[in-house]
Design an enzyme around this catalytic site. Structure first.
Site, PDB file in Angstrom:
ATOM      1  N   ASP A 281      -0.521  30.847  33.853  1.00  0.00           N
ATOM      2  CA  ASP A 281       0.127  29.603  33.483  1.00  0.00           C
ATOM      3  C   ASP A 281       1.325  29.448  34.433  1.00  0.00           C
ATOM      4  OD1 ASP A 281       0.996  27.362  31.900  1.00  0.00           O
ATOM      5  OD2 ASP A 281       2.486  28.690  31.004  1.00  0.00           O
ATOM      6  N   LEU A 282       1.861  28.251  34.548  1.00  0.00           N
ATOM      7  CA  LEU A 282       2.983  28.005  35.464  1.00  0.00           C
ATOM      8  C   LEU A 282       4.318  27.854  34.713  1.00  0.00           C
ATOM      9  CD1 LEU A 282       4.122  27.252  38.295  1.00  0.00           C
ATOM     10  CD2 LEU A 282       3.479  24.886  37.781  1.00  0.00           C
ATOM     11  N   ASP A 283       4.401  26.752  33.956  1.00  0.00           N
ATOM     12  CA  ASP A 283       5.665  26.395  33.302  1.00  0.00           C
ATOM     13  C   ASP A 283       6.089  27.456  32.278  1.00  0.00           C
ATOM     14  OD1 ASP A 283       5.777  23.819  34.603  1.00  0.00           O
ATOM     15  OD2 ASP A 283       4.220  23.149  33.225  1.00  0.00           O
TER      16      ASP A 283
ATOM     17  N   THR B  36      10.369  25.808  34.368  1.00  0.00           N
ATOM     18  CA  THR B  36      10.150  24.379  34.149  1.00  0.00           C
ATOM     19  C   THR B  36       9.838  24.036  32.695  1.00  0.00           C
ATOM     20  OG1 THR B  36       8.026  24.926  35.113  1.00  0.00           O
ATOM     21  CG2 THR B  36       9.518  23.594  36.463  1.00  0.00           C
TER      22      THR B  36
ATOM     23  N   LYS C 287       4.366  23.322  24.106  1.00  0.00           N
ATOM     24  CA  LYS C 287       4.148  24.121  25.307  1.00  0.00           C
ATOM     25  C   LYS C 287       2.659  24.243  25.612  1.00  0.00           C
ATOM     26  CE  LYS C 287       8.379  26.873  25.292  1.00  0.00           C
ATOM     27  NZ  LYS C 287       8.956  28.223  25.099  1.00  0.00           N
ATOM     28  N   GLY C 288       2.295  23.987  26.857  1.00  0.00           N
ATOM     29  CA  GLY C 288       0.903  24.115  27.296  1.00  0.00           C
ATOM     30  C   GLY C 288       0.056  22.891  27.026  1.00  0.00           C
ATOM     31  N   ILE C 289       0.615  21.924  26.309  1.00  0.00           N
ATOM     32  CA  ILE C 289      -0.154  20.737  25.897  1.00  0.00           C
ATOM     33  C   ILE C 289      -0.001  19.630  26.946  1.00  0.00           C
ATOM     34  CG2 ILE C 289      -0.445  19.060  24.018  1.00  0.00           C
ATOM     35  CD1 ILE C 289      -1.017  22.039  23.234  1.00  0.00           C
TER      36      ILE C 289
ATOM     37  N   ARG D 285       0.254  16.022  29.009  1.00  0.00           N
ATOM     38  CA  ARG D 285       1.285  14.982  28.860  1.00  0.00           C
ATOM     39  C   ARG D 285       0.963  14.020  27.700  1.00  0.00           C
ATOM     40  NH1 ARG D 285       2.117  11.914  34.249  1.00  0.00           N
ATOM     41  NH2 ARG D 285       2.168  14.087  34.957  1.00  0.00           N
TER      42      ARG D 285
ATOM     43  N   SER E 226      -2.656  25.744  34.911  1.00  0.00           N
ATOM     44  CA  SER E 226      -1.574  24.969  34.310  1.00  0.00           C
ATOM     45  C   SER E 226      -2.087  23.602  33.902  1.00  0.00           C
ATOM     46  CB  SER E 226      -0.433  24.792  35.314  1.00  0.00           C
ATOM     47  OG  SER E 226       0.506  23.855  34.822  1.00  0.00           O
ATOM     48  N   ALA E 227      -1.651  23.148  32.737  1.00  0.00           N
ATOM     49  CA  ALA E 227      -2.012  21.803  32.271  1.00  0.00           C
ATOM     50  C   ALA E 227      -1.274  20.731  33.056  1.00  0.00           C
ATOM     51  CB  ALA E 227      -1.679  21.668  30.785  1.00  0.00           C
ATOM     52  N   SER E 228      -0.314  21.148  33.880  1.00  0.00           N
ATOM     53  CA  SER E 228       0.573  20.173  34.531  1.00  0.00           C
ATOM     54  C   SER E 228       0.011  19.582  35.809  1.00  0.00           C
ATOM     55  CB  SER E 228       1.919  20.814  34.841  1.00  0.00           C
ATOM     56  OG  SER E 228       2.725  19.910  35.564  1.00  0.00           O
TER      57      SER E 228
ATOM     58  N   ASN F 210       1.872  18.214  37.808  1.00  0.00           N
ATOM     59  CA  ASN F 210       2.929  18.509  38.775  1.00  0.00           C
ATOM     60  C   ASN F 210       2.834  19.941  39.302  1.00  0.00           C
ATOM     61  OD1 ASN F 210       4.701  16.008  38.709  1.00  0.00           O
ATOM     62  ND2 ASN F 210       4.648  16.488  36.526  1.00  0.00           N
TER      63      ASN F 210
ATOM     64  N   LYS G 187      -5.607  23.104  26.630  1.00  0.00           N
ATOM     65  CA  LYS G 187      -5.253  24.241  25.784  1.00  0.00           C
ATOM     66  C   LYS G 187      -4.942  23.702  24.378  1.00  0.00           C
ATOM     67  CE  LYS G 187      -3.006  26.242  29.850  1.00  0.00           C
ATOM     68  NZ  LYS G 187      -1.742  26.604  30.505  1.00  0.00           N
TER      69      LYS G 187
ATOM     70  N   GLU H 264       0.578  33.873  29.860  1.00  0.00           N
ATOM     71  CA  GLU H 264       1.009  32.632  29.205  1.00  0.00           C
ATOM     72  C   GLU H 264       2.326  32.784  28.448  1.00  0.00           C
ATOM     73  OE1 GLU H 264       0.591  29.597  28.381  1.00  0.00           O
ATOM     74  OE2 GLU H 264      -1.293  28.990  29.299  1.00  0.00           O
ATOM     75  N   ASP H 265       3.019  31.652  28.261  1.00  0.00           N
ATOM     76  CA  ASP H 265       4.211  31.641  27.391  1.00  0.00           C
ATOM     77  C   ASP H 265       4.016  30.716  26.187  1.00  0.00           C
ATOM     78  OD1 ASP H 265       4.280  29.230  28.895  1.00  0.00           O
ATOM     79  OD2 ASP H 265       6.389  29.005  28.369  1.00  0.00           O
TER      80      ASP H 265
HETATM   81  C1  BG6 Z   1       2.170  22.290  30.730  1.00  0.00           C
HETATM   82  C2  BG6 Z   1       3.491  22.325  30.014  1.00  0.00           C
HETATM   83  O1  BG6 Z   1       2.135  23.301  31.682  1.00  0.00           O
HETATM   84  O2  BG6 Z   1       1.977  21.046  31.378  1.00  0.00           O
HETATM   85  C3  BG6 Z   1       3.610  21.137  29.067  1.00  0.00           C
HETATM   86  O3  BG6 Z   1       3.603  23.530  29.292  1.00  0.00           O
HETATM   87  C4  BG6 Z   1       3.353  19.838  29.819  1.00  0.00           C
HETATM   88  O4  BG6 Z   1       4.905  21.130  28.512  1.00  0.00           O
HETATM   89  C5  BG6 Z   1       2.001  19.915  30.510  1.00  0.00           C
HETATM   90  O5  BG6 Z   1       3.374  18.736  28.919  1.00  0.00           O
HETATM   91  C6  BG6 Z   1       1.673  18.664  31.318  1.00  0.00           C
HETATM   92  O6  BG6 Z   1       2.551  18.561  32.396  1.00  0.00           O
HETATM   93  P1  BG6 Z   1       2.660  17.273  33.327  1.00  0.00           P
HETATM   94  O7  BG6 Z   1       3.561  17.738  34.443  1.00  0.00           O
HETATM   95  O8  BG6 Z   1       1.277  16.956  33.799  1.00  0.00           O
HETATM   96  O9  BG6 Z   1       3.238  16.192  32.506  1.00  0.00           O
HETATM   97 MG    MG Z   2       3.768  27.520  29.933  1.00  0.00          MG
END
Ligand code: BG6
Ligand code: MG
Length: 219
Positions: free
Chosen positions: A8-10, A16, A44-46, A48, A115-117, A119, A146, A170-171
């Protein structure tokens, strides 16, 4: 034998998770919904949009906004988040992570990002660690986020490995559930309560040691 680590990243590689929290908290204020750290554990992990839905449900405002208004709210949060990550540098790697990445490389263990992000890739670039990752799972191609195991299953597939050959780090509660559901050994970073389902837990990233993790996984 363990041949892959899926990260996982964040909140694991860099802090972050704090920025996501601040950005959601500010958006919550604008909607009259108070977001505290306890509720934030459930975000966390969910993804956007799923995070926004959880926040609206939590605040009893699930039916208050149209889909296009929700898109604007999510874009507002992301706009603030994107500003918060602008100045990330390699110095923002969490303690213990640079050493862990070195040890993994020396051991010939492959790395994937789960990572779900959306970004994630830009953050890896700013941290200067893009080249350390063999694979990145594209969160926009997932059918389920997740706690569904899909993102970790895909991470192993992209590495060309079996789940039993991979360890997930993971966190997030949702992230540990995803790793466990993928039948991988789960490493949790955080407090005992939120990490209670993790196969192995550390309180913070400075305690992450490749040798200890591999021992705990029965290597
Ligand atoms: C996850 C974070 O890695 O990414 C969540 O733990 C976040 O908090 C999710 O909502 C989505 O990120 P982004 O950058 O696509 O909005
Ligand atoms: Mg995380």
């Amino acid at each position: 034998t363990i041949k892959g680590f899926i990260f996982d990243l964040d909140g694991v590689i860099t802090d972050t998770a704090e920025y996501h929290y601040h950005a959601w908290k500010n958006l919550g204020k604008k909607m009259g919904i108070e977001i505290d750290r306890e509720f934030n554990e459930k975000l966390k992990g969910i993804s956007r949009m799923d995070s926004l839905e959880r926040i609206l449900a939590y605040g009893g405002k699930a039916d208050r906004y149209t889909d296009s208004e929700k898109e604007l709210l999510a874009a507002d949060k992301n706009g603030e988040y994107v500003k918060l990550i602008e100045d990330i540098t390699p110095a923002d790697l969490l303690p213990g992570i640079p050493q862990l990445l070195l040890d993994l490389k020396a051991s010939g263990i492959k790395l994937a990002l789960a990572s779900a992000s959306k970004n994630g890739p830009v953050i890896l670039d700013r941290l200067g660690i893009t080249a350390d990752f063999d694979e990145i799972v594209d969160p926009s191609l997932l059918t389920k986020g997740k706690p569904d195991p899909e993102i970790f299953v895909k991470g192993a597939q992209q590495l060309g490995l079996e789940a039993s050959e991979c360890i997930g780090v993971e966190d997030a509660e949702a992230g540990i559930a995803a790793i466990n559901g993928a039948h991988m050994f789960s490493v949790g970073v955080g407090d005992p309560e939120s990490m209670k389902e993790a196969d192995y837990r550390v309180a913070n990233t400075s305690e992450l040691s490749l040798q200890k993790i591999l021992e705990a996984a029965g290597e």
